[in-house]
Write a protein that holds these residues in place. Structure first.
Motif, PDB file in Angstrom:
ATOM      1  N   THR A 162      47.888  55.265  35.944  1.00 45.14           N
ATOM      2  CA  THR A 162      47.279  54.157  35.333  1.00 45.14           C
ATOM      3  C   THR A 162      47.932  53.980  33.996  1.00 45.14           C
ATOM      4  O   THR A 162      48.250  54.924  33.198  1.00 45.14           O
ATOM      5  N   ARG A 209      46.860  45.152  43.373  1.00 44.21           N
ATOM      6  CA  ARG A 209      45.300  45.456  42.883  1.00 44.21           C
ATOM      7  C   ARG A 209      44.611  43.996  43.110  1.00 44.21           C
ATOM      8  O   ARG A 209      45.073  42.856  43.006  1.00 44.21           O
ATOM      9  N   ASP A 240      45.597  49.654  34.116  1.00 40.21           N
ATOM     10  CA  ASP A 240      46.233  49.007  35.181  1.00 40.21           C
ATOM     11  C   ASP A 240      47.022  50.056  36.238  1.00 40.21           C
ATOM     12  O   ASP A 240      47.732  50.816  35.487  1.00 40.21           O
ATOM     13  N   VAL A 245      40.329  51.387  34.966  1.00 41.68           N
ATOM     14  CA  VAL A 245      40.451  49.939  35.038  1.00 41.68           C
ATOM     15  C   VAL A 245      39.342  49.381  34.304  1.00 41.68           C
ATOM     16  O   VAL A 245      39.828  48.464  33.333  1.00 41.68           O
TER      17      VAL A 245
END
Ligand code: ZN
Length: 373
Positions: free
Chosen positions: A155, A81, A136, A131
């Motif tokens: 996520t 990321r 995450d 996010v």
């Protein structure tokens, strides 16, 4: 508690080698079963990455261990990321790069077995929103659905449920022909809002019966030995289109309503009670002599609604509970209720009268006020 949400994204078919993805899926199946096989012609980096997932086998993220040899298993992938401020998280050599700075997703060597092969996808708004909420995207998966390539993103975030303000949101889930009903009970045990939620049933019926009629026509043509004429091809396309429309309509409706209800709960800091009546619904549907195809659709999509609802309640830390509540017993005097046309329930003993789906809401009031005394 760790909450998870997932999204699947269609991949451009012309940029993906479907056979390569199929091989990776077969390899994943073997890895999950404990075999160690190295295919000489597949990129080492991708294969290494598969074996590094062995420890996650029992994890909820990737579902249960495949039980059958030929069951298709999605390929788990690590992610890197890159955040708008330039900071990074995850494995530098990960095959999936989520670039939140440039707003693109880069897939490295997972779409074609070719050194340095990268495809770029626009970053879905969904990812940006999750996010922002503190989620995450640690894992991704690639796989085929109806022979079409997809990317799934998972996520996760750590959440704690909030303390309820005393408001209660009661959600009765029936099959879609009766729909979902919700009621809001305020801290003074009064019903502040009540409403049934139903998709456009007339539209669904129209599409469904039209598809049925066309299938019969198609069957007739096939029996006459005309299975691959222009006319049969046209019929097949139209039938598929109608069936897809039915599912798409119900899916959109379920998604929208689940989200609206979760947002309502958050605004009021309400506790949510879910009354899953799908078992009763199935019986009702059989009694109503609804065609079995439609019955299946109504039930399946209502089950998905419950799943969507729970996933989002967990994600936002909304306290919730499944509770079976009576809809055929009087909440005032416990007498058996009689059903009138239009799903209205009446008590012949005390005169109580309410729509069938509202009865469970009165029961919640009854139960919670009983606890206070
Ligand atoms: Zn009564």
């Amino acid at each position: 508690m760790i909450a998870r949400r997932a999204i699947i994204i269609k991949l451009p078919k012309n940029k993906c080698d479907v056979d390569y993805i199929r091989r990776l899926m077969a390899l994943t199946n073997l890895v999950y079963r404990g075999y160690e096989i190295w295919a000489p012609d597949l990129p080492k980096t991708i294969q290494h990455q598969l074996y590094s997932f062995k420890n996650y086998m029992e994890s909820l993220v990737f579902g249960p261990i495949p039980k059958k040899w030929l069951v298709s298993v999605w390929v788990p992938l690590k992610t890197l990321r890159v955040y708008p401020d330039g900071s990074r998280k995850g494995d530098k050599s990960a095959p999936v790069v989520l670039d939140l700075k440039g707003n693109v997703i880069r897939l490295r060597q997972v779409c074609r077995s070719e050194p340095g092969y990268v495809i770029e996808l626009p970053m879905p708004k969904w990812v940006i929103e999750r996010v922002k909420e503190g989620g995450d995207v640690k894992f991704a998966m690639i796989g085929l659905k109806n022979d079409k390539p997809y990317l799934a993103l998972v996520t996760e975030r750590e959440v704690e449920s909030y303390q309820s303000s005393g408001y209660k949101l009661v959600i009765d889930v029936n099959a879609w022909n009766n729909g979902v009903a919700y009621g809001i009970i305020n801290p003074n045990s009064r019903i502040a809002e009540y409403s049934p939620l139903r998709p456009n049933l007339r539209l669904i019926d129209t599409w469904y019966y039209k598809a049925e009629r066309l299938s019969k026509e198609l069957g007739k043509l096939k029996r006459l030995g005309l299975s691959s004429t222009l006319e049969t091809e046209r019929l097949k396309r139209e039938i598929n289109m109608l069936r897809r429309k039915v599912y798409a309509h119900l899916r959109d409706f379920a998604q929208k309503k689940a989200h609206e209800l979760v947002m309502k709960a958050i605004r009021l800091r309400a506790e949510v009670l879910i009354d899953d009546m799908l078992d009763e619904s199935r019986r009702e549907l059989i009694e109503e002599k609804l065609p079995s195809g439609l019955r299946k659709i109504y039930l399946a999509e209502a089950r998905k609604f419950v799943k969507l609802l729970v996933t989002q309640l967990q994600w936002y830390g909304v306290p919730y509970e499944f509770k079976r509540l009576p809809s055929t017993i009087c909440p005032i005097c416990h007498h058996e209720l009689t059903q009138l046309p239009g799903r209205i329930m009446v008590c012949t003993n005390c005169g109580f009268k309410a729509p069938r789906d509202k009865v469970p809401i009165y029961w919640v009031i009854k139960i919670s006020t009983a606890l206070h005394y």
